[in-house]
Design an enzyme around this catalytic site. Structure first.
Site, mmCIF file in Angstrom:
data_model
loop_
_atom_site.group_PDB
_atom_site.id
_atom_site.type_symbol
_atom_site.label_atom_id
_atom_site.label_comp_id
_atom_site.label_asym_id
_atom_site.label_seq_id
_atom_site.Cartn_x
_atom_site.Cartn_y
_atom_site.Cartn_z
ATOM 1 N N LYS A 79 96.471 -79.184 -58.079
ATOM 2 C CA LYS A 79 97.138 -77.963 -57.599
ATOM 3 C C LYS A 79 98.611 -77.887 -58.006
ATOM 4 O O LYS A 79 99.283 -76.913 -57.728
ATOM 5 C CB LYS A 79 97.052 -77.897 -56.067
ATOM 6 N N LYS A 111 98.096 -69.390 -51.862
ATOM 7 C CA LYS A 111 97.009 -69.709 -50.943
ATOM 8 C C LYS A 111 96.065 -68.513 -50.845
ATOM 9 O O LYS A 111 96.412 -67.421 -51.249
ATOM 10 C CB LYS A 111 97.559 -70.037 -49.551
ATOM 11 N N GLY A 145 89.774 -74.768 -45.585
ATOM 12 C CA GLY A 145 89.410 -75.250 -46.921
ATOM 13 C C GLY A 145 88.887 -76.676 -46.860
ATOM 14 O O GLY A 145 88.830 -77.296 -45.792
ATOM 15 N N SER A 146 88.550 -77.202 -48.040
ATOM 16 C CA SER A 146 87.923 -78.522 -48.081
ATOM 17 C C SER A 146 88.913 -79.641 -47.739
ATOM 18 O O SER A 146 88.514 -80.664 -47.159
ATOM 19 C CB SER A 146 87.301 -78.763 -49.461
ATOM 20 N N THR A 147 90.179 -79.480 -48.083
ATOM 21 C CA THR A 147 91.170 -80.513 -47.750
ATOM 22 C C THR A 147 91.489 -80.456 -46.256
ATOM 23 O O THR A 147 91.557 -81.494 -45.585
ATOM 24 C CB THR A 147 92.451 -80.346 -48.583
ATOM 25 N N ASP A 197 96.222 -73.608 -53.043
ATOM 26 C CA ASP A 197 95.569 -73.466 -54.350
ATOM 27 C C ASP A 197 96.510 -73.849 -55.480
ATOM 28 O O ASP A 197 96.061 -74.273 -56.541
ATOM 29 C CB ASP A 197 95.059 -72.033 -54.507
ATOM 30 N N GLU A 216 96.252 -67.710 -42.160
ATOM 31 C CA GLU A 216 97.013 -68.898 -42.569
ATOM 32 C C GLU A 216 98.514 -68.616 -42.576
ATOM 33 O O GLU A 216 99.316 -69.445 -42.130
ATOM 34 C CB GLU A 216 96.568 -69.362 -43.960
ATOM 35 N N GLY A 242 95.870 -76.636 -46.677
ATOM 36 C CA GLY A 242 95.742 -76.865 -48.118
ATOM 37 C C GLY A 242 96.459 -75.777 -48.896
ATOM 38 O O GLY A 242 97.119 -74.896 -48.320
HETATM 39 C C1 5RP Z 1 92.082 -70.907 -47.959
HETATM 40 C C2 5RP Z 1 93.175 -71.653 -48.624
HETATM 41 C C3 5RP Z 1 92.929 -73.101 -48.898
HETATM 42 O O1 5RP Z 1 93.880 -73.850 -48.234
HETATM 43 C C4 5RP Z 1 93.013 -73.321 -50.378
HETATM 44 O O2 5RP Z 1 92.042 -72.470 -51.003
HETATM 45 C C5 5RP Z 1 92.758 -74.780 -50.755
HETATM 46 O O3 5RP Z 1 91.447 -75.119 -50.441
HETATM 47 P P1 5RP Z 1 90.846 -76.541 -50.812
HETATM 48 O O4 5RP Z 1 91.518 -77.532 -49.950
HETATM 49 O O5 5RP Z 1 89.374 -76.392 -50.529
HETATM 50 O O6 5RP Z 1 91.105 -76.768 -52.291
HETATM 51 O O7 5RP Z 1 94.227 -71.161 -48.928
HETATM 52 O O8 5RP Z 1 92.384 -69.544 -47.855
#
Ligand code: 5RP
Length: 262
Positions: free
Chosen positions: A129, A102, A34-36, A92, A111, A90
């Site tokens: 979140k 997640k 993910g982005s984080t 959600d 994950e 990361g």
């Molecule tokens: C991917 C995940 C990510 O960790 C989750 O979606 C958070 O992503 P982001 O850091 O982009 O908000 O579970 O399957």
């Protein structure tokens, strides 16, 4: 001073930077998706390059493997490495007990396999979140392709007995086709709005044959690190109600932020 980065993006950077303090030399690390998590991968690559940090890395998706490899981090197989010291990923959503949803990036299966093969899991996230009760974010459920419409119906029926507010189940699409995960499955998104009993839902979902795994991570996270766009960094440890709050000097981080963002 932080260029064009949004406060949310600065928060993600700070949370990843904050999680670096859990990393010790020669650790076996699980790298999230993910982005984080991408900020974490960039920070680890930078620390390896500039300070010679040594670690062994396992990734939770092809996307993370690709990013890490492009930055000079060698990705090894989970079976080759075995039990991990720490996974940083990361989320959600997270609730006050550090239960998570997640799978927004469709990587929940790898994950969860990686997180549960780790001695510790640290979640990196931003304040958007944080929820009182899980469920506003649609719960991803990974299902096998064979009979997935039937699995969708069975999951819908199961929800009738569950303490949830919404009950719509959709198939995640990639264009006009159902999305296919790294492991070759599809994803159902459960629009539950509020999950009253995540443990009951988790146990029930596991009884459906076509369900491979779901995005409820219950009792897995050991700590959550939340970065804010104004420089605040909050850390909460599982089993404790209080948050450890710090102020990070964003001016001091500006050069690193700019270098990694570029
Ligand atoms: C991917 C995940 C990510 O960790 C989750 O979606 C958070 O992503 P982001 O850091 O982009 O908000 O579970 O399957």
């Amino acid at each position: 001073m932080s260029g064009n980065l949004s406060p949310a993006e600065i928060g993600k950077f700070l949370s990843a930077k904050g999680a670096l303090r859990f990393v010790e030399p020669d650790m076996k690390l699980g790298l999230g998706t993910g982005s984080t998590a991408a900020w974490l991968v960039k920070l680890l690559a930078h620390t390896k390059r500039t300070q010679g940090l040594n670690f062994t890395a396992v990734a939770t998706s092809y996307a993370t493997t690709e990013l890490a490899t492009s930055l000079g981090i060698e990705i090894r197989g989970l079976d080759e490495v075995g039990q991990l010291d720490l996974t940083i990923d990361g989320a959600d959503e997270f609730d006050p007990a550090l239960n998570l949803i997640k799978g927004g990036g469709a990587a929940l299966l790898q994950e969860k396999i990686v997180a549960t093969a780790s001695d510790k899991m640290v979640v990196i996230t931003d304040k958007s979140k944080r929820v009182d009760a899980l469920g506003a974010f649609p719960l991803p459920v990974e299902v096998v392709r064979f009979g997935f419409r039937t699995t969708q119906r069975l999951v819908s029926e199961l929800l009738a007995d569950q303490n949830v507010r919404g009950r719509r189940v959709t198939v995640r699409m990639a264009g006009d086709q159902p999305l296919v995960t790294d492991e070759g499955h599809h994803i159902l998104d459960l629009h539950l709005e509020k999950i009253g009993d995540p443990h009951s839902l988790s146990a029930k979902l596991a009884t459906i044959a076509g369900v491979v795994e779901h995005g409820l991570f219950l009792g897995i996270a050991d700590a959550v690190v939340v970065g804010h766009g104004d420089g605040r960094l909050e850390t909460q440890f599982a089993g404790r109600d209080d948050w450890q709050v710090e102020e990070i000097d964003l001016e001091a981080e500006a050069a690193l932020l700019a270098a990694l963002a570029g």
